[in-house]
Structure formats: structure tokens, C-alpha cells
Design a protein around this motif. Structure first.
Motif, PDB file in Angstrom:
ATOM      1  N   GLY A  75       0.816  -1.214   0.000  1.00 57.78           N
ATOM      2  CA  GLY A  75       0.000   0.000   0.000  1.00 57.78           C
ATOM      3  C   GLY A  75       0.850   1.264   0.000  1.00 57.78           C
ATOM      4  N   THR A 148      -7.390  13.089   0.739  1.00 59.90           N
ATOM      5  CA  THR A 148      -8.597  12.288   0.560  1.00 59.90           C
ATOM      6  C   THR A 148      -9.645  12.528   1.646  1.00 59.90           C
ATOM      7  OG1 THR A 148      -6.897  10.646   0.044  1.00 59.90           O
ATOM      8  CG2 THR A 148      -9.189   9.943  -0.182  1.00 59.90           C
ATOM      9  N   SER A 169      -1.803   9.297  -4.120  1.00 59.00           N
ATOM     10  CA  SER A 169      -2.713   8.151  -4.044  1.00 59.00           C
ATOM     11  C   SER A 169      -4.124   8.455  -4.515  1.00 59.00           C
ATOM     12  CB  SER A 169      -2.783   7.624  -2.608  1.00 59.00           C
ATOM     13  OG  SER A 169      -1.545   7.059  -2.254  1.00 59.00           O
ATOM     14  N   GLN A 190      -5.561   1.630  -5.696  1.00 58.09           N
ATOM     15  CA  GLN A 190      -6.997   1.801  -5.428  1.00 58.09           C
ATOM     16  C   GLN A 190      -7.364   3.267  -5.617  1.00 58.09           C
ATOM     17  OE1 GLN A 190      -4.737   0.951  -3.131  1.00 58.09           O
ATOM     18  NE2 GLN A 190      -5.066   1.919  -1.161  1.00 58.09           N
TER      19      GLN A 190
END
Ligand code: PLP
Length: 354
Positions: A75, A148, A169, A190
Motif C-alpha cells: 500500500g 482524501t 494516491s 486503489q
């Protein structure tokens, strides 16, 4: 009923990508075997890894400029420590723009001196700090392009001589910019690329090999480059799906084309937030994210009605993160403009009803 997926993650992908990916799980390339069963050393899978790596560089405009693209595991959180392990000799600077930036900063502290060049913690990370000073003796400066959780996005990156590292990301491949201003970009697949399980790292080779510590093989970018992102068994399915999404993006017209759609989606939603007295935007206007819009309801008593109306319209995943509360509508690349239209219709219908 058609569903509108505004979830912040793990991912939202184009329907055609999901269909192709499911077919490959059943029978990959007509081999009569599943993508997840064939050897990752087979020519069929090596071709997937090569394509995914080269497409990533091509779409970012970084081909032939000394960069390597890797698909790693662990990740984006693993990159918090890998960046520091590989690049931090004495001192690094971090711009603290929210939860993820803060976590990256904490990991780096295990490896050397870390200074916070700026922070927006004083206002619960609702803005991007500006006018901060970047010391001249940094091994690197770390930024988070899109926050985010709080719904803020860096619109203008600092001009600096420092090695520039960016966690992208939640907005990679969503907007055009000169990506060569960065020396290392990382992004969990993702959200805009593929299922959770792989992380794209794009690194300029010349910045590696400058630290004196020994680096364990799995954490050493140089090892992964040398082994062409196959040092250990790669996450075959997430890499394959990422490749399909990058092909989809290329066919659409690349980052320029998706940026135009993303702008339309964001404008549509933010103008409703600004015009409708029942909603308040969380982030400062100039720093609003085109990927994650955060907002609250002006009247708490309307919460149940609004949420029921969303449910009836097929809207899912708009609940805000606990650090902000209210709502967060994530508008990643694969979310259609039509879905934002549906949400905006519900918001204006609520105003009519209230
Ligand atoms: N950085 C940002 C900006 C994120 O949004 C996230 C997760 O949402 C992360 C890092 C952590 O990613 P991972 O869960 O892949 O470790």
C-alpha cells in the motif's frame, strides 16, 4: 436500480475494465487458465507487467526521462517508510496537509530529522498551507497532492531545488501537470487505477543510492528496478486491472481528456454546494479537491431525509470521514458525470422540500 458510487475507496473502476478483468479471471488470453493461476514469470504475465509499467510512464509524460515505474505491495503506507529508508540521510521536510501526510511524516522520523515545513492542523486541515519556507539542506520535500479525508488538493506546487516526493494516491492520472517536477511519485492503485493490493511508484533513478544505510532488499527501490518489478511474486490481479484501466484512459484521450470531465464533475457539485443554503463546503474554496468534495448539512434535522433521498436515488458511499463529519462525495476518474448530476438533483430537491 443504477448505483452511483461516491465511495472514497477502495476503488471505482470503469465498467468495461471490471468486465474484462472478470473474464481474465475465468480464462486469460484464451489459455484456458485463470490470470491468477498462471505463472507470474510466464510471457503472458510479464507482458502485462511491462505494459502496465510503460503505460504509467507514457500517460504521465515521463518516458525516456530517467524514470522507472514499479508496481509494489504494502500500500501507499509502505511507501511512507520506503521513501525515508531510501532517501533520508540527514533531514527531510514534510508539508502536513492531513492524516496521510501526518502518517508519512511520523514514519520518516524513524530514519532521521524531519521538519514540518508547513501545516494546516490549526484549521483541521481545511486548507493547503502557502508561503512556507523550504530549507536548502533537505534530502527531500514530501507533499500529498490530494488529501482524501479533508477534500483539499494542492493546485500549485512549490518551485524548489529540493528532491520532490509526492503521495498522489487519490488523484493520480486525474489532472494534467508537469510530472517531471517530481523525483518520486507514489500512489496506491486503489481509487483511480485498480483494486487495492499494488502501489505505483515512479522514481527518477538518479536520486537513488545516496544514503549510507543498508537497505533490506524488499524495501530497496534499486532492487525492484533491477528485477523489473518482479523481485517477488507481484500482485498479479491488481497489476492486470491497473493495466486495463490505464489502457482505458489512454483510449479516452489520456489525462487531458479525463481532466476535462473531472473539472465538469467538480464544478457541478461545488456550485450546488455554494448555491444551496442547506449545504456548507468544508475546504477553503481555492484548495478544494476535484476528487473528494467534503461538505456538511446546515440543518442537522434534515439528515435523515437527505440520506433517505440519496438511498432512493441509488447514491452510495457519501458519508464523511469521522475527522470531518458530514459528507464526502468522491469523484474519481471512473465516476460518470451523470452520477454527480443525480447527487446535485437530490440536493436541490431537498432545498425545494425543506
Ligand atoms: N495516502 C493517501 C492520500 C490516501 O488517500 C491513502 C488511503 O486512502 C493512503 C495514503 C494510504 O494508502 P494504503 O491504504 O494503500 O496504505
Amino acid at each position: 436500480m443504477k448505483k452511483h458510487n461516491f465511495s472514497a475507496g477502495p476503488c471505482i473502476l470503469p465498467q468495461e475494465v471490471i468486465i474484462k478483468a472478470s473474464e481474465a479471471v475465468l480464462d486469460f488470453n484464451g489459455l484456458g487458465l485463470s490470470l491468477i493461476e498462471i505463472s507470474h514469470r510466464s510471457k503472458d504475465f510479464v507482458a502485462v507487467m511491462d505494459k502496465a509499467r510503460s503505460l504509467a510512464l507514457e500517460l504521465l509524460g515521463l518516458e525516456g526521462k530517467g524514470y522507472q515505474a514499479l508496481f509494489l505491495q504494502g500500500g501507499a503506507s509502505m511507501e511512507f517508510l520506503m521513501v525515508a529508508y531510501n532517501l533520508l540521510e540527514k533531514k527531510a521536510g514534510y508539508l502536513n496537509t492531513g492524516t496521510w501526510a501526518d502518517k508519512a511524516l511520523k514514519e520518516a522520523k524513524l530514519f532521521g530529522e524531519v521538519i514540518e515545513v508547513g501545516s494546516s492542523k490549526d484549521e483541521n486541515f481545511s486548507y493547503i498551507p502557502k508561503g512556507y519556507t523550504i530549507p536548502s539542506d533537505l534530502d527531500y520535500l514530501h507533499l500529498t497532492s490530494n488529501n482524501t479525508i479533508f477534500g483539499t488538493q494542492i493546485k500549485k506546487f512549490p518551485k524548489t531545488e529540493a528532491t520532490l516526493v509526492c503521495d498522489m494516491s487519490s488523484d493520480i492520472f486525474s489532472r494534467q501537470m508537469d510530472f517531471s517536477q517530481f523525483d518520486l511519485i507514489y500512489a496506491g492503485a486503489q481509487k483511480n487505477m485498480g483494486p487495492a493490493g499494488t502501489t505505483l511508484v515512479v522514481v527518477k533513478e538518479e536520486i537513488l543510492g545516496r544514503v549510507s544505510r543498508k537497505i533490506p532488499s524488499m524495501l530497496d527501490y534499486k532492487v525492484h528496478i533491477e528485477k523489473e518489478s518482479m523481485f517477488n511474486t507481484p500482485a498479479v490481479f491488481p497489476v492486470y486491472v491497473s493495466m486495463l484501466t490505464l489502457e482505458w484512459l489512454q483510449k479516452l484521450g489520456g489525462i487531458a481528456a479525463i481532466e476535462e470531465i473531472n473539472e465538469k464533475k467538480a464544478q457541478l457539485l461545488y456550485s450546488e454546494i455554494d448555491l444551496n443554503p442547506l449545504f456548507n463546503g468544508f475546504a477553503h474554496k481555492e484548495d478544494r479537491s476535484n476528487m473528494n468534495a467534503t461538505f456538511t448539512l446546515a440543518e442537522e434535522k434534515l439528515k435523515d431525509v437527505f440520506e433517505e433521498m440519496c438511498k432512493e436515488a441509488g447514491i452510495s458511499g457519501i458519508n464523511g470521514h469521522r475527522s470531518v463529519g458530514g459528507y464526502r462525495a468522491s469523484m474519481y476518474n471512473a465516476l460518470p458525470l451523470e452520477s454527480v448530476g443525480t447527487l446535485v438533483d437530490v440536493m436541490s430537491e431537498l432545498e425545494r422540500k425543506a
